[in-house]
Scaffold this motif. Structure first.
Motif, short mmCIF file in Angstrom:
data_model
loop_
_atom_site.label_atom_id
_atom_site.label_comp_id
_atom_site.label_asym_id
_atom_site.label_seq_id
_atom_site.Cartn_x
_atom_site.Cartn_y
_atom_site.Cartn_z
N ILE A 1 0.83 -1.20 0.00
CA ILE A 1 0.00 0.00 0.00
C ILE A 1 0.87 1.26 0.00
O ILE A 1 2.03 1.24 0.42
N ASN A 2 0.30 2.35 -0.48
CA ASN A 2 0.90 3.70 -0.46
C ASN A 2 2.19 3.83 -1.27
O ASN A 2 2.98 4.76 -1.04
N GLU A 3 2.40 2.92 -2.23
CA GLU A 3 3.61 3.04 -3.05
C GLU A 3 3.57 4.30 -3.91
O GLU A 3 4.58 5.01 -4.04
N ASP A 4 2.42 4.61 -4.51
CA ASP A 4 2.32 5.75 -5.42
C ASP A 4 2.57 7.08 -4.73
O ASP A 4 3.02 8.04 -5.36
N THR A 5 2.28 7.15 -3.43
CA THR A 5 2.45 8.41 -2.71
C THR A 5 3.78 8.50 -1.97
O THR A 5 4.05 9.51 -1.31
N SER A 6 4.60 7.48 -2.05
CA SER A 6 5.89 7.48 -1.36
C SER A 6 6.91 8.32 -2.13
O SER A 6 6.76 8.53 -3.34
N PRO A 7 7.97 8.80 -1.46
CA PRO A 7 9.03 9.53 -2.18
C PRO A 7 9.62 8.72 -3.33
O PRO A 7 9.88 9.26 -4.41
N ALA A 8 9.80 7.40 -3.11
CA ALA A 8 10.35 6.55 -4.17
C ALA A 8 9.35 6.39 -5.31
O ALA A 8 9.71 6.40 -6.49
N GLY A 9 8.08 6.25 -4.96
CA GLY A 9 7.05 6.07 -5.98
C GLY A 9 6.84 7.29 -6.84
O GLY A 9 6.47 7.20 -8.01
N LYS A 10 7.08 8.47 -6.26
CA LYS A 10 6.90 9.72 -7.00
C LYS A 10 8.10 10.06 -7.89
O LYS A 10 7.97 10.85 -8.83
N VAL B 1 10.83 0.69 -8.14
CA VAL B 1 10.43 -0.06 -6.95
C VAL B 1 10.06 -1.48 -7.35
O VAL B 1 9.16 -1.69 -8.15
N THR B 2 10.80 -2.46 -6.81
CA THR B 2 10.53 -3.85 -7.16
C THR B 2 10.02 -4.61 -5.94
O THR B 2 10.52 -4.43 -4.82
N HIS B 3 9.01 -5.45 -6.17
CA HIS B 3 8.48 -6.32 -5.12
C HIS B 3 9.18 -7.68 -5.26
O HIS B 3 8.88 -8.46 -6.16
N GLU B 4 10.11 -7.95 -4.39
CA GLU B 4 10.92 -9.16 -4.48
C GLU B 4 10.13 -10.40 -4.05
O GLU B 4 10.39 -11.51 -4.51
N ALA C 1 14.39 6.42 -2.25
CA ALA C 1 15.37 5.84 -3.16
C ALA C 1 16.50 5.21 -2.36
O ALA C 1 17.04 5.82 -1.43
N GLY C 2 16.85 3.97 -2.70
CA GLY C 2 17.92 3.27 -2.01
C GLY C 2 17.45 2.42 -0.84
O GLY C 2 18.22 1.64 -0.28
N ASP C 3 16.19 2.58 -0.43
CA ASP C 3 15.66 1.80 0.70
C ASP C 3 15.43 0.34 0.33
O ASP C 3 15.10 0.03 -0.83
N VAL D 1 11.04 -5.55 -0.56
CA VAL D 1 10.90 -4.44 -1.51
C VAL D 1 12.24 -3.74 -1.63
O VAL D 1 12.94 -3.52 -0.63
N ILE D 2 12.60 -3.38 -2.86
CA ILE D 2 13.83 -2.63 -3.12
C ILE D 2 13.49 -1.41 -3.97
O ILE D 2 12.79 -1.52 -4.98
N ALA D 3 13.98 -0.25 -3.54
CA ALA D 3 13.80 0.99 -4.32
C ALA D 3 15.14 1.36 -4.93
O ALA D 3 16.01 1.92 -4.26
N LYS D 4 15.34 1.03 -6.21
CA LYS D 4 16.62 1.24 -6.88
C LYS D 4 16.55 2.48 -7.77
O LYS D 4 15.55 2.70 -8.46
N VAL D 5 17.64 3.23 -7.77
CA VAL D 5 17.74 4.35 -8.71
C VAL D 5 18.04 3.78 -10.08
O VAL D 5 18.98 2.99 -10.24
#
Length: 201
Positions: free
Chosen positions: A112-121, A127-130, A156-158, A187-191
């Protein structure tokens, strides 16, 4: 506690491959209910009801009330055989659960809330769901239909690991007892492009 779902089931007298084929032609799915302190029971299901139920997450991870001649058997799906190319469920295995015994099950993860997260924006963050599900242990009364993963603060990077999941009361992840090597990324947030640059270096 997850909501339980009821499915009507009938006792099955016919056994063997030939009998199973005849049942399937008649729109019936053969199956078995086993476990607990009772003998295994050969059963049969309405195919249309099972076909619709299998599209729901609860069918795979929730306690199901099988209504057999008015007697409720609380069970979990343990195996489902599908036809390789036809829209046909071939066989079902259900295991009875005991209210006082810890059970092991895989439950889906709900993000949930991926679209509103700093990484999602961020346009340059992928953002990958492992993992899509997680193996848990709990008493039947504590079994959740899914586990929420709140990505609202993801940057980003989380990386979110299994140990970072907020589990419902009474629920644990057995893999975490095996050491850090089993604390898998969820979950991985990669640049974007960072991985390629690291490989080039």
């Amino acid at each position: 506690m997850a909501k339980s779902h009821e499915i009507k089931v009938a006792r099955r007298d016919m056994q063997g491959q030939g009998a199973s084929r005849r049942l399937r032609h008649a729109g019936v799915v053969p199956g078995i209910v086993y476990g607990g302190d009772r003998e295994p029971v050969m059963v049969q299901f309405n195919h249309n009801e099972i076909w619709l139920a299998q599209f729901n997450d609860w069918f795979y991870s929730s306690i199901i009330d099988l209504n057999l001649d008015g007697t409720i058997h609380k069970v979990l799906l343990r195996d489902m055989q599908r036809h390789p190319y036809k829209q046909l469920v071939m066989h079902l295995d259900f295991q009875r659960v005991n209210d006082n015994e810890v059970l092991h099950a895989s439950v889906p993860l709900t993000f949930i809330n991926e679209d509103t997260s700093p990484a999602g924006k961020a346009a340059d963050v992928l953002v990958t769901h492992e993992l899509k599900e997680v193996a848990i242990a709990c008493l039947p009364k504590d079994l959740p239909e899914s586990i929420e993963v709140d990505l609202g603060a993801l940057k980003a990077g989380d990386i979110i690991y299994l140990s970072g999941l907020k589990l419902p009361a009474g629920v644990e992840i057995p893999a975490l007892k095996l050491g850090k090597g089993h604390d898998d990324a969820v979950v991985i947030a990669k640049v974007a492009g960072a991985e390629e640059e690291a490989s080039a270096e």
